[in-house]
Structures are given as C-alpha cells and as structure tokens.
Enzyme design. Structure first.
Site, PDB file in Angstrom:
ATOM      1  N   ARG A  74       0.847  -1.195   0.000  1.00 50.38           N
ATOM      2  CA  ARG A  74       0.000   0.000   0.000  1.00 50.38           C
ATOM      3  C   ARG A  74       0.883   1.246   0.000  1.00 50.38           C
ATOM      4  O   ARG A  74       0.586   2.242  -0.633  1.00 50.38           O
ATOM      5  CB  ARG A  74      -0.961   0.003   1.217  1.00 50.38           C
ATOM      6  CG  ARG A  74      -1.649   1.354   1.421  1.00 50.38           C
ATOM      7  CD  ARG A  74      -2.913   1.311   2.275  1.00 50.38           C
ATOM      8  NE  ARG A  74      -2.828   0.460   3.442  1.00 50.38           N
ATOM      9  CZ  ARG A  74      -2.090   0.712   4.542  1.00 50.38           C
ATOM     10  NH1 ARG A  74      -1.373   1.817   4.624  1.00 50.38           N
ATOM     11  NH2 ARG A  74      -2.062  -0.142   5.532  1.00 50.38           N
ATOM     12  N   TYR A 110     -16.912  17.202 -14.723  1.00 57.00           N
ATOM     13  CA  TYR A 110     -17.142  15.760 -14.817  1.00 57.00           C
ATOM     14  C   TYR A 110     -18.185  15.354 -13.757  1.00 57.00           C
ATOM     15  O   TYR A 110     -18.082  15.757 -12.592  1.00 57.00           O
ATOM     16  CB  TYR A 110     -15.827  15.008 -14.604  1.00 57.00           C
ATOM     17  CG  TYR A 110     -16.028  13.519 -14.500  1.00 57.00           C
ATOM     18  CD1 TYR A 110     -16.402  12.784 -15.618  1.00 57.00           C
ATOM     19  CD2 TYR A 110     -15.880  12.851 -13.296  1.00 57.00           C
ATOM     20  CE1 TYR A 110     -16.624  11.420 -15.527  1.00 57.00           C
ATOM     21  CE2 TYR A 110     -16.094  11.490 -13.191  1.00 57.00           C
ATOM     22  CZ  TYR A 110     -16.465  10.777 -14.313  1.00 57.00           C
ATOM     23  OH  TYR A 110     -16.694   9.432 -14.216  1.00 57.00           O
ATOM     24  N   ASP A 125      -7.815  19.290 -13.861  1.00 60.38           N
ATOM     25  CA  ASP A 125      -8.133  17.928 -14.315  1.00 60.38           C
ATOM     26  C   ASP A 125      -7.832  17.902 -15.815  1.00 60.38           C
ATOM     27  O   ASP A 125      -8.545  18.498 -16.612  1.00 60.38           O
ATOM     28  CB  ASP A 125      -9.614  17.626 -14.022  1.00 60.38           C
ATOM     29  CG  ASP A 125     -10.023  16.216 -14.446  1.00 60.38           C
ATOM     30  OD1 ASP A 125      -9.378  15.653 -15.353  1.00 60.38           O
ATOM     31  OD2 ASP A 125     -11.004  15.689 -13.887  1.00 60.38           O
ATOM     32  N   LYS A 172      -8.863   6.823 -19.005  1.00 61.45           N
ATOM     33  CA  LYS A 172      -9.245   7.362 -20.303  1.00 61.45           C
ATOM     34  C   LYS A 172      -8.057   7.253 -21.271  1.00 61.45           C
ATOM     35  O   LYS A 172      -7.600   6.160 -21.543  1.00 61.45           O
ATOM     36  CB  LYS A 172      -9.762   8.783 -20.118  1.00 61.45           C
ATOM     37  CG  LYS A 172     -10.754   8.931 -18.951  1.00 61.45           C
ATOM     38  CD  LYS A 172     -12.045   8.168 -19.158  1.00 61.45           C
ATOM     39  CE  LYS A 172     -12.908   8.089 -17.907  1.00 61.45           C
ATOM     40  NZ  LYS A 172     -13.195   9.342 -17.234  1.00 61.45           N
TER      41      LYS A 172
HETATM   42  C1  LIG Z   1     -13.560   9.703 -15.927  1.00 59.18           C
HETATM   43  C2  LIG Z   1     -13.175  11.024 -15.397  1.00 59.18           C
HETATM   44  C3  LIG Z   1     -12.882  11.212 -14.043  1.00 59.18           C
HETATM   45  C4  LIG Z   1     -13.027  10.093 -13.016  1.00 59.18           C
HETATM   46  O1  LIG Z   1     -12.146   9.057 -13.253  1.00 59.18           O
HETATM   47  P1  LIG Z   1     -12.431   7.508 -12.879  1.00 59.18           P
HETATM   48  O2  LIG Z   1     -11.194   6.851 -13.323  1.00 59.18           O
HETATM   49  O3  LIG Z   1     -13.661   7.102 -13.623  1.00 59.18           O
HETATM   50  O4  LIG Z   1     -12.646   7.450 -11.413  1.00 59.18           O
HETATM   51  C5  LIG Z   1     -12.494  12.471 -13.625  1.00 59.18           C
HETATM   52  N1  LIG Z   1     -12.405  13.503 -14.494  1.00 59.18           N
HETATM   53  C6  LIG Z   1     -12.686  13.360 -15.803  1.00 59.18           C
HETATM   54  C7  LIG Z   1     -12.565  14.535 -16.701  1.00 59.18           C
HETATM   55  C8  LIG Z   1     -13.084  12.125 -16.302  1.00 59.18           C
HETATM   56  O5  LIG Z   1     -13.383  12.004 -17.599  1.00 59.18           O
END
Ligand SMILES: *Cc1c(COP(=O)(O)O)cnc(C)c1O
Length: 390
Positions: free
Chosen positions: A54, A106, A177, A202
């Site tokens: 961890r 998001y 982000d 993504k």
């Molecule tokens: C998918 C996404 C998240 C969250 O990510 P997860 O891996 O699904 O927890 C946060 N910000 C954006 C812009 C996203 O597309």
C-alpha cells in the site's frame, strides 16, 4: 523521489523509457508486475525502499515516474481511479475551506463535491470559467483551492489556465483535471498550475481495460501530503493495473495524434451537414475559443459533441444505426464511443439546469477512436442519412 532522469528527451521517448529501466536482478526489459504485498527486510530498520505494497510497490513506482515525466512534473502519485485521485487532492483541505470549481464539471467530481465533501465542512462555488473574471469574483478569504477542468465535458468549453494563474492568491492551490486534453496536448504545470489530476482510465490507459488515476505536482510539500494520503487512505492501484496503465501510456503520443486527426475529420464532416445544428470541437475555427485552444494546447484532442436537428426519436434511431460507435460511458480508448450525456453521464443534473447549459436531448458526445477516419465518417454519415430530421 529523485529528480526525473531523461528529462531532456522528447515526450514519446520519455513515455517509453522514464521509470522503466531494465529490472536489475534479471534484466527483464519490461517492468515486471510485482505481485507482492510485503518485502523481506535485510535487518531491523534495513530495507530496499519497499516495506508494504500500500505504501510503495516497484510496478506502481515505475508508472508514477513515467506519468510525472509526461506532465513535466517531478512527483507522480498513482491511485485506484480518477475519483480516488480527486479525493486525495481534496484531502489537502480542512473543514471550513472553500473551493471554486468549473461549472461544467465531470459528473463524478460534481457528485463528490456536492454529495460527499460538504459533509466534511468543505464548501464549493461553481462558476462558468469561460469568463475568468467570474473566478476572481467567487474567491473568498477562506478559498483554498481552484478546480479547473478544460476542455470540459461534454461541451468542450475551454478555461484559460494562465488567466486563472494570474488571479490566484497565495495559499490557493490551482488544480487542473487534464483528463480530456492529456499531457500530450496540454501541460498545465508549465502554465503555472500547482497540481494536475488524471483519470488514467481514459486516454493514458487508452484501451478501455483498466481504471486508474494519478496526481502530479512539482510542489514538494503538496506532493508529500498527497503521498501521505495515498498511504493513509489507501486507494492504491494494484500492481497489475499499474502495469497495464504503464503499457498503455507508452503509446500515448502515437494514439493522441491519431485521435486528434480523426476527431477533426469527423467534426469537419458533421459541421458541413444541414441536419446538424452545431458541432463542438476546439479544433474547428468556428469554436468560440479556438484562439485560446491554439495558444494553450498543442492539439485539440479526440473528443467532440454535436447537437442534431430533429427530435429525440431521431437521436435514438441514429445511435442504434451506427456500426462502429458503441453507445457507452467513458472515453479515450482506441475504439470509438458515443454517449448521450442527457441520459448517461449528465443524467443526475436537474433537467432545467442541464438544458440551460446546452446539454439537451439532441446532444451526442463522441470519443473518436483510432480506426480509419473514412470508416468512422461513413458510419456516422450513413446513420444520419438513414434517419433524416422530421
Ligand atoms: C472519468 C473522469 C474522471 C473520473 O475518473 P475515474 O477513473 O472514472 O474514477 C475524472 N475527471 C474526468 C474529466 C473524467 O473524464
């Protein structure tokens, strides 16, 4: 963690080499999946830098170094999901602190900021950050963080990161982000942001086969605190997930070039049609913030959205008629996906608010994959032609 070696090399080279030296005991060229929870220590108080998985794991560490390098950051801290990474960043704050957030956020972040964190005494103000003055007006003495998403989902609006950097006061942490743009097309730390967050699920993973997140910073204090929370709260990725994400990220440059080329081709084809009301893609000269996109990004990414003419029945028929665009949540994989934000990703936003922002029943979002562009254009064109409006 030592400063990133190989920092003089180009993005595509770093993606394949940083953090990924041959494994010293066997010479394995590819970083192994260190599937171990614990590490045999040499003696009391004597170990090789690893004591419990961890806290640290060699596969995860390799991924953290790789991804930090791609954002031109010194410190990378990997998590089990993008939301876990987001939570760890918000853990920097304490009860009473205030956050100014992009209105066009998001959906999962919106849920965390409105349903979970207010119970811990954090407050959030959502502003339309296309107008940077709105950010400055929302700042309060207790504002400790500004949370920016650009380009936004699903409307592909942009936020001027440098303008926000200029109005941010000392003690206010600026977080971006960067999931949609990826470090290949946008490097917020270089523009003055303090922290970058990614859902590596993504584009970074890139193959729709693993969920993960990462936090990257050049600020040693912020990074040390996030690292502390990574261990203290424990939302870490497994060694296998770290390995799969690292493997995906090796080809990020190659994939992003192709995603962007294809997205521009699809956006241009859609923009020419009379049965489409509008197309949102930062790479189109018609995008209201195209000039900002050119200044702030090195490319325009693989995401676009468009509003169809006709009614909701037409939208439903077109979605069913495509062969290549699968109807699915998520984005950023090599395969093309299609999403209906009003009922899927943004279904939890009240209808009136949703529609006032332009997220109507007739809006579709595309994650344009890296199939042959002509096949993608033919697929969507045929579906639209088969079901004309009205
Ligand atoms: C998918 C996404 C998240 C969250 O990510 P997860 O891996 O699904 O927890 C946060 N910000 C954006 C812009 C996203 O597309």
């Amino acid at each position: 963690m030592p400063k990133q070696p190989l920092a003089d090399l180009a993005f595509a080279t770093q993606a394949i080499h940083v953090g990924q030296a041959a494994e010293p005991t066997t010479g394995a060229t590819i970083v192994p999946i260190f599937a171990t929870s614990t590490y045999t220590q040499l003696g009391i108080g004597e170990h090789r830098g690893f004591d419990y998985s961890r806290t640290n794991n060699p596969t995860r560490q390799a991924l953290e170094r790789q991804l930090a390098a791609l954002e031109a950051g010194e410190f990378g801290i990997a998590f089990a999901s993008g939301m876990a990474a987001t939570t760890a960043v918000l853990n920097l704050l304490s009860a009473g602190d205030h956050v100014v957030v992009s209105e066009d956020l998001y959906g999962g972040s919106y849920r965390l900021f409105t349903k979970v964190l207010p119970r811990y005494g954090l407050t959030f103000t959502f502003v339309d950050m296309r107008n940077p003055a709105a950010v400055s007006q929302a700042l309060r003495p207790e504002t400790k963080m500004i949370w920016v998403e650009t380009p936004t989902n699903p409307l592909l609006n942009l936020v001027d990161i440098k303008a926000i950097v200029g109005m941010r006061k000392s003690g206010q942490v600026l977080v971006v982000d960067n999931t949609f743009a990826t470090p290949y097309f946008q490097q917020p730390l270089g523009l003055g942001a303090d922290i970058v967050v990614h859902s590596t699920t993504k584009y970074i993973g890139g193959h729709s086969d693993v969920v993960g997140g990462v936090v990257i910073s050049n600020n040693p204090d912020l990074a040390a605190t996030v690292r502390f929370h990574q261990n203290a709260c424990g939302a870490v990725p497994s060694p296998f997930d770290a390995w799969l994400t690292m493997r995906g990220a090796k080809t990020l440059a190659l994939r992003m070039r192709e995603h962007a080329t294809n997205a521009l081709a699809v956006a241009s084809a859609l923009a020419k049609r009379d049965d489409i009301e509008s197309v949102n893609y930062p790479g189109l000269p018609s995008h209201p913030q195209h000039a900002l996109a050119r200044a702030q990004m090195q490319g325009f990414g693989g995401m676009l959205s468009f509003t169809m003419r006709g009614n909701f029945d037409r939208v439903k028929a077109v979605v069913k008629a495509t062969r290549l665009f699968s109807l699915a949540e998520s984005l950023g994989g090599v395969e093309s996906l299609m999403c209906h934000p009003a009922t899927m990703t943004h279904g939890s936003i009240p209808q009136q608010e949703r529609e006032s922002r332009g997220i109507t029943d007739r809006l579709l979002r595309l994650s344009v994959g890296i199939e042959a562009a002509d096949d993608l254009i033919a697929d969507i064109t045929t579906a639209l032609d088969t079901y004309p409006p009205g």
